[in-house]
Enzyme design. Sequence first.
Site, PDB file in Angstrom:
ATOM      1  N   LEU A   1      46.838  32.620  37.634  1.00 46.09           N
ATOM      2  CA  LEU A   1      45.651  33.293  37.133  1.00 46.09           C
ATOM      3  C   LEU A   1      44.536  33.029  38.143  1.00 46.09           C
ATOM      4  O   LEU A   1      44.404  31.912  38.648  1.00 46.09           O
ATOM      5  CB  LEU A   1      45.233  32.750  35.759  1.00 46.09           C
ATOM      6  CG  LEU A   1      46.144  33.037  34.562  1.00 46.09           C
ATOM      7  CD1 LEU A   1      45.556  32.394  33.305  1.00 46.09           C
ATOM      8  CD2 LEU A   1      46.358  34.530  34.349  1.00 46.09           C
ATOM      9  N   ASP A   2      43.738  34.044  38.430  1.00 41.14           N
ATOM     10  CA  ASP A   2      42.599  33.853  39.320  1.00 41.14           C
ATOM     11  C   ASP A   2      41.667  32.779  38.759  1.00 41.14           C
ATOM     12  O   ASP A   2      41.650  32.527  37.552  1.00 41.14           O
ATOM     13  CB  ASP A   2      41.815  35.154  39.483  1.00 41.14           C
ATOM     14  CG  ASP A   2      42.555  36.193  40.306  1.00 41.14           C
ATOM     15  OD1 ASP A   2      43.527  35.828  40.988  1.00 41.14           O
ATOM     16  OD2 ASP A   2      42.159  37.376  40.248  1.00 41.14           O
ATOM     17  N   GLN A   3      40.879  32.203  39.620  1.00 39.15           N
ATOM     18  CA  GLN A   3      39.937  31.154  39.201  1.00 39.15           C
ATOM     19  C   GLN A   3      39.052  31.624  38.054  1.00 39.15           C
ATOM     20  O   GLN A   3      38.823  30.888  37.090  1.00 39.15           O
ATOM     21  CB  GLN A   3      39.069  30.732  40.386  1.00 39.15           C
ATOM     22  CG  GLN A   3      38.017  29.700  40.036  1.00 39.15           C
ATOM     23  CD  GLN A   3      37.270  29.188  41.259  1.00 39.15           C
ATOM     24  OE1 GLN A   3      37.827  29.157  42.352  1.00 39.15           O
ATOM     25  NE2 GLN A   3      36.035  28.772  41.088  1.00 39.15           N
TER      26      GLN A   3
ATOM     27  N   THR B   1      39.646  34.019  35.871  1.00 39.98           N
ATOM     28  CA  THR B   1      40.371  34.525  34.707  1.00 39.98           C
ATOM     29  C   THR B   1      40.651  33.406  33.716  1.00 39.98           C
ATOM     30  O   THR B   1      41.144  32.341  34.080  1.00 39.98           O
ATOM     31  CB  THR B   1      41.692  35.191  35.130  1.00 39.98           C
ATOM     32  OG1 THR B   1      41.421  36.222  36.081  1.00 39.98           O
ATOM     33  CG2 THR B   1      42.402  35.798  33.927  1.00 39.98           C
TER      34      THR B   1
ATOM     35  N   ARG C   1      42.275  43.949  38.656  1.00 40.63           N
ATOM     36  CA  ARG C   1      40.936  44.125  39.223  1.00 40.63           C
ATOM     37  C   ARG C   1      40.849  45.369  40.108  1.00 40.63           C
ATOM     38  O   ARG C   1      39.905  46.162  39.993  1.00 40.63           O
ATOM     39  CB  ARG C   1      40.540  42.876  40.003  1.00 40.63           C
ATOM     40  CG  ARG C   1      40.408  41.652  39.112  1.00 40.63           C
ATOM     41  CD  ARG C   1      40.343  40.362  39.913  1.00 40.63           C
ATOM     42  NE  ARG C   1      39.130  40.284  40.728  1.00 40.63           N
ATOM     43  CZ  ARG C   1      38.855  39.266  41.547  1.00 40.63           C
ATOM     44  NH1 ARG C   1      39.713  38.264  41.670  1.00 40.63           N
ATOM     45  NH2 ARG C   1      37.728  39.252  42.238  1.00 40.63           N
TER      46      ARG C   1
END
Length: 228
Positions: free
Chosen positions: A55-57, A59, A157
């Site tokens: 997961l992105d930072q 998210t 995104r």
Amino acid sequence: MIDFSILFEDGEALVIDKPAGLPLDRPRAGGPCLEDHLDGLRLGFQREPHPVHRLDQDTSGCLLLARNPKALKRFSAAFEAREVEKVYLGIVSGEVEGDSGTIDLALSKISSAEKGWRMIPAKKGKPSVTHWKVLSRKPGMTLVEFRPETGRTHQIRIHALAGLGHALVGDPIYGDGKIAWRTMLHASELKVTREGKEPIDAYSPMPLDFAAFAFDVPLADEAPVTEG
């Protein structure tokens, strides 16, 4: 130590509610990351759990960790085979046309000295598919449910920008990074089927910074009121 909410737990799997702003790996500039907390997430087990996906930072939400190498291998294979159901909530910085659809745009990674790296739609890129449905609308914003079939870097995104015509609110790479302190993307549901076992089934409720936008949506995580 972050007091993580545990969304699912058994002998081979752990699903935590990852807070927004916490990266999985140590940033180049240093600082806290999920690695700092893996020992505390053993929860009595001998081994530290290992993240199965990313997961992105920014998210928040459902993050699956495997509690042993065999489970990690099986879960990773399930992600590769597109056998994992994932549901995300995203706040799009514009009024989305239509109520639902599918974005099928192959993605490729590019890099430049000025802007760093990012993903772009490209015919020769990796296949990337995201299903979407509008949940609620406000002037200039739309709350959208995303169900990605594939798991490409930044997939939702860039699909929001290129497929729906608007970046996610707060996105500093594909949008203007304004209105919110982070990219407004939340991993709300995760389901992994397992042979001979009950599926891993986790749900993360809408976080407070999402709720602050006051979209008119039913609160699915509230229990019905009954009279006795």
